[in-house]
Write an enzyme that holds these catalytic residues in place. Structure first.
Site, mmCIF file in Angstrom:
data_model
loop_
_atom_site.group_PDB
_atom_site.id
_atom_site.type_symbol
_atom_site.label_atom_id
_atom_site.label_comp_id
_atom_site.label_asym_id
_atom_site.label_seq_id
_atom_site.Cartn_x
_atom_site.Cartn_y
_atom_site.Cartn_z
ATOM 1 N N ASP A 81 14.937 -20.134 1.452
ATOM 2 C CA ASP A 81 16.171 -20.706 0.902
ATOM 3 C C ASP A 81 16.217 -22.209 1.174
ATOM 4 O OD1 ASP A 81 16.954 -18.115 0.284
ATOM 5 O OD2 ASP A 81 18.078 -17.870 2.160
ATOM 6 N N HIS B 77 22.710 -11.195 5.329
ATOM 7 C CA HIS B 77 22.129 -12.374 4.679
ATOM 8 C C HIS B 77 22.193 -12.226 3.146
ATOM 9 C CE1 HIS B 77 19.047 -15.700 4.522
ATOM 10 N NE2 HIS B 77 18.852 -15.144 3.333
ATOM 11 N N GLU B 78 21.736 -11.090 2.651
ATOM 12 C CA GLU B 78 21.727 -10.894 1.192
ATOM 13 C C GLU B 78 23.152 -10.786 0.653
ATOM 14 O OE1 GLU B 78 19.049 -11.488 -0.268
ATOM 15 O OE2 GLU B 78 17.762 -11.347 1.513
ATOM 16 N N THR C 101 2.363 2.779 -2.412
ATOM 17 C CA THR C 101 3.486 2.878 -3.329
ATOM 18 C C THR C 101 3.101 3.567 -4.632
ATOM 19 O OG1 THR C 101 2.984 0.598 -3.873
ATOM 20 C CG2 THR C 101 4.883 0.992 -2.482
ATOM 21 N N GLY C 102 1.861 4.051 -4.723
ATOM 22 C CA GLY C 102 1.501 4.858 -5.881
ATOM 23 C C GLY C 102 0.753 4.113 -6.976
ATOM 24 N N HIS D 36 24.372 -14.268 -0.004
ATOM 25 C CA HIS D 36 23.916 -14.807 -1.292
ATOM 26 C C HIS D 36 24.731 -14.187 -2.447
ATOM 27 C CE1 HIS D 36 20.442 -16.976 0.150
ATOM 28 N NE2 HIS D 36 19.785 -15.896 0.560
ATOM 29 N N THR E 1 -2.543 3.640 -7.322
ATOM 30 C CA THR E 1 -3.662 4.461 -7.767
ATOM 31 C C THR E 1 -3.150 5.647 -8.568
ATOM 32 O OG1 THR E 1 -4.663 3.891 -5.656
ATOM 33 C CG2 THR E 1 -5.774 5.561 -6.971
ATOM 34 N N PRO F 122 0.823 -1.209 0.000
ATOM 35 C CA PRO F 122 0.000 0.000 0.000
ATOM 36 C C PRO F 122 0.857 1.259 0.000
ATOM 37 C CG PRO F 122 -0.378 -1.325 1.993
ATOM 38 C CD PRO F 122 0.640 -2.035 1.196
HETATM 39 P P1 ADP Z 1 -1.547 2.789 -3.536
HETATM 40 O O1 ADP Z 1 -2.653 2.877 -4.538
HETATM 41 O O2 ADP Z 1 -0.367 1.999 -4.040
HETATM 42 O O3 ADP Z 1 -1.953 2.383 -2.170
HETATM 43 P P2 ADP Z 1 -1.535 5.629 -3.847
HETATM 44 O O4 ADP Z 1 -1.412 5.744 -5.321
HETATM 45 O O5 ADP Z 1 -2.875 5.798 -3.268
HETATM 46 O O6 ADP Z 1 -0.923 4.251 -3.357
HETATM 47 O O7 ADP Z 1 -0.489 6.628 -3.193
HETATM 48 C C1 ADP Z 1 -0.861 7.505 -2.177
HETATM 49 C C2 ADP Z 1 -0.116 8.818 -2.310
HETATM 50 O O8 ADP Z 1 1.271 8.621 -2.117
HETATM 51 C C3 ADP Z 1 -0.228 9.427 -3.670
HETATM 52 O O9 ADP Z 1 -1.377 10.189 -3.791
HETATM 53 C C4 ADP Z 1 1.030 10.284 -3.737
HETATM 54 O O10 ADP Z 1 0.820 11.513 -3.109
HETATM 55 C C5 ADP Z 1 2.016 9.499 -2.929
HETATM 56 N N1 ADP Z 1 2.902 8.711 -3.792
HETATM 57 C C6 ADP Z 1 3.017 7.362 -3.795
HETATM 58 N N2 ADP Z 1 3.945 6.949 -4.690
HETATM 59 C C7 ADP Z 1 4.408 8.064 -5.290
HETATM 60 C C8 ADP Z 1 5.379 8.308 -6.320
HETATM 61 N N3 ADP Z 1 6.055 7.303 -6.912
HETATM 62 N N4 ADP Z 1 5.601 9.585 -6.689
HETATM 63 C C9 ADP Z 1 4.924 10.586 -6.106
HETATM 64 N N5 ADP Z 1 4.002 10.428 -5.152
HETATM 65 C C10 ADP Z 1 3.743 9.195 -4.721
HETATM 66 ZN ZN ZN Z 2 17.985 -15.864 1.602
#
Ligand code: ADP
Ligand code: ZN
Length: 574
Positions: free
Chosen positions: A480, A402-403, A184-185, A406, A187, A182
């Site tokens: 592993d 660990h990494e 990570t952008g 490897h 949406t 969650p």
């Molecule tokens: P997800 O859908 O993966 O849960 P969202 O797209 O809702 O995440 O991200 C929430 C907010 O986090 C976005 O509105 C933005 O403000 C910020 N954000 C997340 N990833 C990025 C990114 N790569 N670049 C800029 N802003 C980001």
């Molecule tokens: Zn490992």
């Protein structure tokens, strides 16, 4: 709203109508013994037998005697008559209290269901799904995630001009999955995709499809696709798709059937829409493994784009994007903030900038300073710690060792595939990852390469043991170990690679392998583990350098890994 008011009025009316009957207690009750006494003294004038007891008329008053109906036998009625009282029966169904006890709960249940229907259906159907026409977001708003953006170029091209694809007979993507944690952008990227392509955008969530009334969820799926076809070209974004797409269990309950009907409807819609219509569905999830395999078949969600937590460079880029609208003091280094925020998602970083601006505003400061940024970072780390997402420094070092183990083994063993990259950024269930690239497809794998793979697999745990001691090894090696056990078992039982067992195919008797086979598997694994430990001890300096590089950069590519290892080897040779 009008509907809900009407239903509310109805409930009040029903209650007002029924309550007096339900609550009215017309006559006093007397005990059974008192009644028997009155009866023997021949003071009872009449008895009406009804449900739950007897309505009794005495000379001076009417009373009620509670009595289980089963007790009123023919003999008993005879006894009452013998005392000179009239006996009669209450016509069933006219008992107001009894009727109310049935009707009131039914009315209440209906009312609650109606309320739920209002909340979950009537309201959304007027505005759901929301269609946005011109999305302002562009890929520029998304920092980092270059691989994902590159993979999505094709989808943009298709949405812009589906005709160009169909003309040459190319199979058109219909669905793709964005997989990642969650915040990570996902949406954001989907929106930017719609913005770049200039198409309509509909965002729904998997949880929109869990309605309490039968058939509603399925209907919503149809409605969603119907709207999309009307508004095409159009991009449908389904967040938390696992909520509708998890594996069908074949359970027999009504909820299970309802769930399956909804998922089936989604599959039917995905198969059914005309590919020239210019509709693409993007699903977002953090877990592909829980999805029903039918969803992942060709023509449905057959592509996956991985969206991971950002590394140091990615974090700096995201901080820069969010700092665009914030006035920073000259010379503030977002790079150093990026360094101090391992494990932060894009959403957390956006939050950090915003919190820093709030700190500054509260102080009445003109500009956001480094102190504001750090205070914001600490505040967010505290929040993350509560969600136990932050990896402690100690754990980070463990993962890095660990990494590094490897990566070191992989780059020292010529038979192993080349290291592509090593990272201590969590991926799915794994806390870190060393990726290796096969130089070419292998169909016949020589035993030499299998053994190299096994030593690499053991390298993680071996490094933990060499660096921290046998008491400090962690659970991090579980996958592993599973991988190695699987390979060795096949080496011994299928591929004839164990001299002790020879060229025979060994089959299981029930759950167990023959004892000597188990022993042989164990011997090979032990040997490989010892080989990994030797490799690490002999190159301890290289391991330490790799560990430090991972702690500093979080992700290092294969060339960097090889550079570090060879530098240390050259030093050893000198
Ligand atoms: P997800 O859908 O993966 O849960 P969202 O797209 O809702 O995440 O991200 C929430 C907010 O986090 C976005 O509105 C933005 O403000 C910020 N954000 C997340 N990833 C990025 C990114 N790569 N670049 C800029 N802003 C980001
Ligand atoms: Zn490992």
């Amino acid at each position: 709203m009008a509907v809900s008011a009407a239903i509310f009025a109805l409930i009040i009316a029903a209650a007002a109508f029924l309550a007096p009957r339900y609550l009215a207690q017309p006559v006093a009750e007397i005990s059974y013994s008192d009644f028997t006494r009155e009866l023997t003294q021949k003071k009872v004038q009449s008895v009406v037998i009804e449900s739950g007891g007897l309505s009794v008329s005495l000379a001076d008053r009417d009373v009620f005697v509670r009595m289980p109906n089963g007790l009123v036998s023919a003999d008993y009625i005879e006894r009452i008559t013998a005392s000179g009282a009239e006996v009669d029966f209450r016509k069933p169904g006219f008992d107001a209290a009894h009727m109310a006890s049935i009707v009131v709960p039914i009315v209440l249940v209906l009312a609650v269901l109606a309320m739920l229907a209002i909340q979950t259906d009537f309201k959304p159907t007027s505005r759901w799904p929301k269609v946005v026409r011109s999305i302002p977001n562009r890929f520029d708003d998304v920092a980092g995630q270059e691989e994902a953006k590159a993979e999505l170029q094709e989808v943009i091209a298709f949405l812009k001009d589906a005709g160009a694809f169909t003309k040459v007979g190319a199979r058109i993507p219909r669905g793709l999955l964005m997989v990642g944690p969650p915040g990570t952008g996902k949406t954001l990227i989907a929106k930017a995709l719609a913005g770049e392509a200039g198409v309509s955008f509909m965002a729904v969530s998997g949880s929109d499809f869990s309605a309490p009334l039968i058939g509603i969820a399925k209907g919503r799926v149809s409605k969603l696709f119907e709207q999309a076809r009307k508004k095409a070209p159009c991009l449908i974004f389904i967040d938390e798709i696992d909520a509708i797409g998890r594996k069908r269990g074949g359970g027999g309950s009504a909820a299970d059937r309802e769930f399956e009907a909804t998922l089936n409807q989604l599959l039917v819609e995905m198969d059914g829409f005309n590919t020239t219509a210019g509709v693409i569905v993007i699903g977002a999830t953090n877990r592909v493994d829980v999805l029903d395999p039918a969803l992942l078949r060709p023509g449905r969600f057959d592509r996956q784009v991985h969206i991971g937590l950002p590394d140091i460079c990615g974090r700096e880029a995201i901080l820069n994007v969010h700092a665009r609208n914030v006035r920073l003091t000259n010379g503030v280094s977002l790079a150093s903030i990026a360094k101090g925020t391992p494990g932060f998602s894009g959403a957390d970083l956006g939050n950090l900038i915003n919190e820093a601006a709030i700190f500054a505003a509260r102080e009445g400061a003109e500009e956001v300073t480094r102190e504001h940024l750090e205070a914001a970072r600490n505040k967010i780390i505290m929040g993350l710690e509560r969600r136990s997402l932050v990896i402690s420094d100690e754990e980070r070092r463990l993962v890095a060792v660990h990494e590094a183990g490897h990566a070191l083994c992989a780059s020292l063993l010529p038979a192993s595939d080349q290291v592509h990259s090593a990272t201590i950024i969590p991926h799915g269930q794994a806390l870190g990852l060393v990726m290796r690239l096969p130089e070419h497809d292998r169909f016949c794998i020589p035993v030499e390469k299998l053994e190299a793979d096994l030593i690499v697999a053991m390298g993680g745990r071996a490094a933990e043991e060499v660096v921290f001691g046998p008491k400090k090894v962690t659970t991090g090696a579980a996958s592993d170990i599973a991988h190695a056990t699987n390979i060795v078992t096949r080496m011994v039982t299928e591929w004839g690679m164990s001299p002790a067992i020879g060229m025979v195919r060994v089959t299981r008797a029930g759950d167990n392998l023959p004892r000597e086979v188990e022993q042989e598997i164990r011997r090979i694994i032990d040997d490989m583990y010892e080989a990994a430990k030797t490799c690490i001890k002999d190159n301890r300096d290289a391991l330490d350098s790799l560990t430090e590089a991972l702690l500093e950069h979080e992700t290092i590519d294969g060339d960097e890994v090889r550079r570090i290892v060879h530098m240390q080897q050259a030093r050893l040779a000198a």
